[in-house]
Design an enzyme around this catalytic site. Structure first.
Site, short mmCIF file in Angstrom:
data_model
loop_
_atom_site.label_atom_id
_atom_site.label_comp_id
_atom_site.label_asym_id
_atom_site.label_seq_id
_atom_site.Cartn_x
_atom_site.Cartn_y
_atom_site.Cartn_z
N GLY A 1 0.82 -1.20 0.00
CA GLY A 1 0.00 0.00 0.00
C GLY A 1 0.86 1.26 0.00
O GLY A 1 2.00 1.26 -0.46
N SER A 2 0.33 2.32 0.57
CA SER A 2 0.89 3.65 0.35
C SER A 2 2.24 3.93 1.01
O SER A 2 2.87 4.94 0.70
CB SER A 2 -0.12 4.71 0.80
OG SER A 2 -1.25 4.69 -0.04
N THR A 3 2.70 3.07 1.91
CA THR A 3 4.06 3.27 2.43
C THR A 3 5.09 3.10 1.31
O THR A 3 6.20 3.62 1.41
CB THR A 3 4.36 2.29 3.58
OG1 THR A 3 3.86 1.00 3.24
CG2 THR A 3 3.70 2.76 4.88
#
Length: 273
Positions: A12-14
């Site tokens: 995801g966005s990490t």
């Protein structure tokens, strides 16, 4: 099963930390350049931001703090094949040589252009916890990437002989000035009241904190899970921003959340670094 190394997952966005770092380092990111958030078409697929209506025009620096998928796709398109080159430099798609059993290598998408675009915001790519931690060390250590280690020293029973394991450098994927700039961008996640997805959540008294939050949908054997709890929440925090001494990477898979948000739960761990 050792979840740190044996199970590849979509982060995801990490992952956007690495997208921004790669774009800055390769000269493909102007922090003051703007784009229209909301949605973008990649071949036959429409990719949306987490708020489908978007947040209007924003800069690429704000795109990281607000966690814009659209902004990351724009950066991936600017980089072209350079994006995959940086993923390799950061150690994705290969073992960290941890010494732990059954370590997964993960996968970097390189054949389907839609998957490649999605990898820029942490979907359609397979990583391990150790790979993510290894990559994050480059951001925290002025571009120098360190191998994740779990043994500090080995001492004989009589205490007369001791082997100490010090830091092991495994690459320099980005320049020192790139790492410094990424940490500045990540600080906005905590301090920007308009765009920061971790605003007033991942604060530590008296310390400047750089952070990146993430929420990923979960795929099980290629099928998108659609239950109310079928998400992987995550956050990476580095502190202090000006010269990080600690990295905390927390992932929370399919939690049952009642009175608190996922961010609040993760902050209880991350802020105690």
């Amino acid at each position: 099963q050792n979840l740190l190394v044996e199970t590849a997952y979509e982060p995801g966005s990490t992952m956007k930390v690495f997208t921004v770092a790669s774009a800055i380092d390769s000269g493909n990111l102007n922090e003051n350049e703007t784009f229209q958030s909301g949605s973008i078409k990649v071949y036959d697929t429409t990719i949306n931001d987490w708020q489908v209506e978007g947040k209007g025009m924003m800069t690429y620096r704000q795109a990281l703090a607000w966690s814009s998928n659209v902004g990351m796709v724009h950066l991936e398109q600017k980089m072209g094949t350079t994006w995959q080159e940086y993923l390799n430099k950061f150690g994705f798609g290969k073992s960290t040589n941890s010494g732990l059993s059954n370590e997964a290598t993960g996968v970097i998408p390189d054949t389907n252009p839609v998957d490649t675009a999605m990898s820029a915001f942490g979907q359609a790519i397979g990583v391990t916890n150790f790979q993510m931690m290894q990559g994050f060390t480059a951001i925290a250590n002025k571009g120098t990437m360190l191998k994740p280690q779990f043994v500090k020293k080995i001492t004989t029973a009589d205490g007369k002989d001791e082997k100490v394991y010090g830091p092991v450098e495994v690459g320099q994927p980005i320049k020192p000035e790139t790492a410094t700039k990424v940490l500045e961008f990540m600080e906005d996640t905590v301090t920007d009241p308009v765009y920061g997805t971790g605003y007033d959540i991942y604060n530590i008294d008296g310390v400047n904190v750089s952070a990146k939050t993430g929420t990923a949908q979960i795929f099980d054997q290629g099928v998108l899970m659609t239950g109310p709890n079928d998400y992987l929440y995550s956050v990476v925090t580095m502190a202090p921003t000006e010269d990080p001494e600690y990295i905390m990477y927390v992932t929370l898979k399919e939690p049952t959340i009642t009175n608190e948000s996922a961010s609040t739960l993760m902050a209880e761990i991350a802020n105690g670094m």
